[in-house]
Structure formats: C-alpha cells, structure tokens
Design a protein around this motif. Sequence first.
Motif, PDB file in Angstrom:
ATOM      1  N   THR A   8       0.753  -1.118  -0.136  1.00  0.00           N
ATOM      2  CA  THR A   8      -0.034  -0.065   0.112  1.00  0.00           C
ATOM      3  C   THR A   8       0.765   1.229   0.052  1.00  0.00           C
ATOM      4  N   PHE A   9       0.319   2.189  -0.460  1.00  0.00           N
ATOM      5  CA  PHE A   9       1.012   3.568  -0.472  1.00  0.00           C
ATOM      6  C   PHE A   9      -0.093   4.790  -0.494  1.00  0.00           C
ATOM      7  N   GLU A  10       0.202   5.857  -0.133  1.00  0.00           N
ATOM      8  CA  GLU A  10      -0.496   6.958  -0.028  1.00  0.00           C
ATOM      9  C   GLU A  10       0.006   7.922  -1.208  1.00  0.00           C
ATOM     10  N   ALA A  11      -0.831   8.593  -1.796  1.00  0.00           N
ATOM     11  CA  ALA A  11      -0.526   9.411  -3.032  1.00  0.00           C
ATOM     12  C   ALA A  11      -1.468  10.598  -3.504  1.00  0.00           C
ATOM     13  N   ALA A  12      -1.286  11.739  -3.776  1.00  0.00           N
ATOM     14  CA  ALA A  12      -2.119  12.487  -4.387  1.00  0.00           C
ATOM     15  C   ALA A  12      -1.699  12.461  -5.665  1.00  0.00           C
ATOM     16  N   HIS A  13      -2.845  12.943  -6.566  1.00  0.00           N
ATOM     17  CA  HIS A  13      -2.597  12.991  -8.167  1.00  0.00           C
ATOM     18  C   HIS A  13      -3.794  13.895  -8.563  1.00  0.00           C
ATOM     19  N   ARG A  14      -3.606  14.236  -9.665  1.00  0.00           N
ATOM     20  CA  ARG A  14      -5.055  14.914 -10.513  1.00  0.00           C
ATOM     21  C   ARG A  14      -4.637  14.159 -11.799  1.00  0.00           C
ATOM     22  N   LEU A  15      -5.661  14.173 -12.785  1.00  0.00           N
ATOM     23  CA  LEU A  15      -5.790  13.886 -14.262  1.00  0.00           C
ATOM     24  C   LEU A  15      -5.910  14.848 -14.934  1.00  0.00           C
ATOM     25  N   LEU A  63       8.346   1.859  -4.394  1.00  0.00           N
ATOM     26  CA  LEU A  63       7.458   2.235  -3.224  1.00  0.00           C
ATOM     27  C   LEU A  63       8.028   3.541  -2.810  1.00  0.00           C
ATOM     28  N   ARG A  64       9.428   3.876  -2.647  1.00  0.00           N
ATOM     29  CA  ARG A  64      10.016   4.985  -2.234  1.00  0.00           C
ATOM     30  C   ARG A  64       9.430   6.166  -3.140  1.00  0.00           C
ATOM     31  N   GLN A  65       9.560   6.029  -4.454  1.00  0.00           N
ATOM     32  CA  GLN A  65       9.065   6.898  -5.556  1.00  0.00           C
ATOM     33  C   GLN A  65       7.587   7.716  -5.311  1.00  0.00           C
ATOM     34  N   LEU A  66       6.630   6.624  -5.152  1.00  0.00           N
ATOM     35  CA  LEU A  66       5.321   6.686  -5.081  1.00  0.00           C
ATOM     36  C   LEU A  66       4.660   7.353  -3.520  1.00  0.00           C
ATOM     37  N   ASP A  67       5.135   6.651  -2.576  1.00  0.00           N
ATOM     38  CA  ASP A  67       4.315   6.669  -1.269  1.00  0.00           C
ATOM     39  C   ASP A  67       4.684   8.283  -0.618  1.00  0.00           C
ATOM     40  N   ASN A  72       1.840  13.250 -10.272  1.00  0.00           N
ATOM     41  CA  ASN A  72       2.021  13.915 -11.403  1.00  0.00           C
ATOM     42  C   ASN A  72       3.453  14.364 -11.626  1.00  0.00           C
ATOM     43  N   GLU A  73       4.154  14.517 -10.407  1.00  0.00           N
ATOM     44  CA  GLU A  73       5.580  15.057 -10.239  1.00  0.00           C
ATOM     45  C   GLU A  73       6.669  14.005 -10.349  1.00  0.00           C
ATOM     46  N   VAL A  74       6.204  12.603 -10.387  1.00  0.00           N
ATOM     47  CA  VAL A  74       7.085  11.616 -10.615  1.00  0.00           C
ATOM     48  C   VAL A  74       7.325  11.228 -12.144  1.00  0.00           C
ATOM     49  N   LYS A  75       8.460  11.081 -12.373  1.00  0.00           N
ATOM     50  CA  LYS A  75       9.062  10.829 -13.827  1.00  0.00           C
ATOM     51  C   LYS A  75       8.074   9.893 -14.669  1.00  0.00           C
ATOM     52  N   ASP A  76       7.857  10.307 -15.791  1.00  0.00           N
ATOM     53  CA  ASP A  76       6.951   9.283 -16.573  1.00  0.00           C
ATOM     54  C   ASP A  76       5.609   9.079 -16.002  1.00  0.00           C
ATOM     55  N   LEU A  77       5.180   9.722 -14.988  1.00  0.00           N
ATOM     56  CA  LEU A  77       3.684   9.403 -14.454  1.00  0.00           C
ATOM     57  C   LEU A  77       2.983  10.866 -14.605  1.00  0.00           C
ATOM     58  N   GLU A  78       3.194  11.877 -15.601  1.00  0.00           N
ATOM     59  CA  GLU A  78       2.393  12.974 -15.456  1.00  0.00           C
ATOM     60  C   GLU A  78       0.879  12.935 -15.700  1.00  0.00           C
ATOM     61  N   ASN A  79       0.354  11.798 -16.067  1.00  0.00           N
ATOM     62  CA  ASN A  79      -0.946  11.470 -16.241  1.00  0.00           C
ATOM     63  C   ASN A  79      -1.295  10.109 -15.407  1.00  0.00           C
ATOM     64  N   PRO A  80      -1.267  10.214 -14.164  1.00  0.00           N
ATOM     65  CA  PRO A  80      -1.140   9.114 -13.395  1.00  0.00           C
ATOM     66  C   PRO A  80      -2.588   8.530 -13.122  1.00  0.00           C
TER      67      PRO A  80
END
Length: 118
Positions: A8-15, A63-67, A72-80
């Motif tokens: 599991t991980f907690e994260a924010a995003h917008r489409l 997991l460290r890159q996501l949690d 949207n700020e993670v490389k290659d996840l601009e449309n998460p």
Amino acid sequence: MKIVQGFTFEAAHRLPNVPSTHRCHRMHGHSYRVELTLQGPVDPVTGFVVDFFDVEAAFEPVLRQLDHHTLNEVKDLENPTAELISVWIWDRLKPGLGNLTQVKVFETPFCWAEYDGS
C-alpha cells in the motif's frame, strides 16, 4: 504456482487530460493498493516460487518514489491513471522479477487496473 504480494501507499494526483469539470481533474488523494503476481515452479529445496522478502526488496525503491508523493511529479507519471501507474510499475519491476505476470493497482477497494505486459 502463482503467488501474490500486496503493498500500500498514499499519494495525491490529478488527471490533467480529463475535462476541467471532471472531479478527478482536481488534486485529490488515494490510499493505493498494489498487488504483484508472480508465477513459476515451486523450488523443491526452498518451497518458494520467489521469496516474498525478495519481492519486497525489489518493490521497495519503486514504493519510495510513490509513497506520500504527488504522482504527477514522478518522472513518466504526468498522467497518473491507475492504468498508467500499473504499466509504470511493471516497467520498473519486470527486468528484476522475471516471474512477474501481473501488476494490479487499486485506487479504491472497488476500482483497479490490471496489467500483464501486453
């Protein structure tokens, strides 16, 4: 034999690619669940398909890159989207986990995406 390990991980995003009237266009968060499925023969000595600790070690840098990040700020996840997150995870894990057969990403307990490399 198939094995599945969940994380599991907690994260924010917008489409960004949905209409501005779509509620997911606004920033929001999820308690994500990821399930990794691996398949192969059971080793007669260890009794494992893959040691769960090895799966955990392989997933830890991902997991460290996501949690607790804005996806949207993670490389290659601009449309998460869940779909694209599952592909993103697959692309990072498959080279080191050859027995990986599926990545599931749950945004909620009731909606998820499954990716098997195809």
